[in-house]
Design a protein around this motif. Structure first.
Motif: not given
Length: 78
Positions: A57-64, A66-76
């Motif tokens: 669960a912690a790993f999944e939250l970390y991945q989510q 991280l994905a949100q940070v990349w998304s906010l930076m305009g990266l895919c």
């Protein structure tokens, strides 16, 4: 999540939290008699499977996150 997994909740009717520890095997036995295959996990998830669940669960939250940070930076993320 309880409704999503069609899980049942049983109350011990006892104010003492430790009563849960004695009721878990009794409920599991009752479910087995009904033809189910329960996996009894101690309260608090204090077993190897419970620990693994918390780690995943912690790993999944970390991945989510991280994905949100990349998304906010305009990266895919590919």
């Amino acid at each position: 999540m309880t409704k999503m997994l069609n899980a049942g909740i049983r109350f011990t009717g006892d104010d003492e939290r430790a009563s849960v520890d004695t009721h878990i095997p009794m409920v599991a036995a009752d479910l087995r008699k009904q033809g189910y295959r329960p996996y009894a996990i101690p309260r608090g998830g204090a077993c190897a499977m419970g620990v693994l669940g918390h780690v995943l669960a912690a790993f999944e939250l970390y991945q989510q996150c991280l994905a949100q940070v990349w998304s906010l930076m305009g990266l895919c993320l590919q």
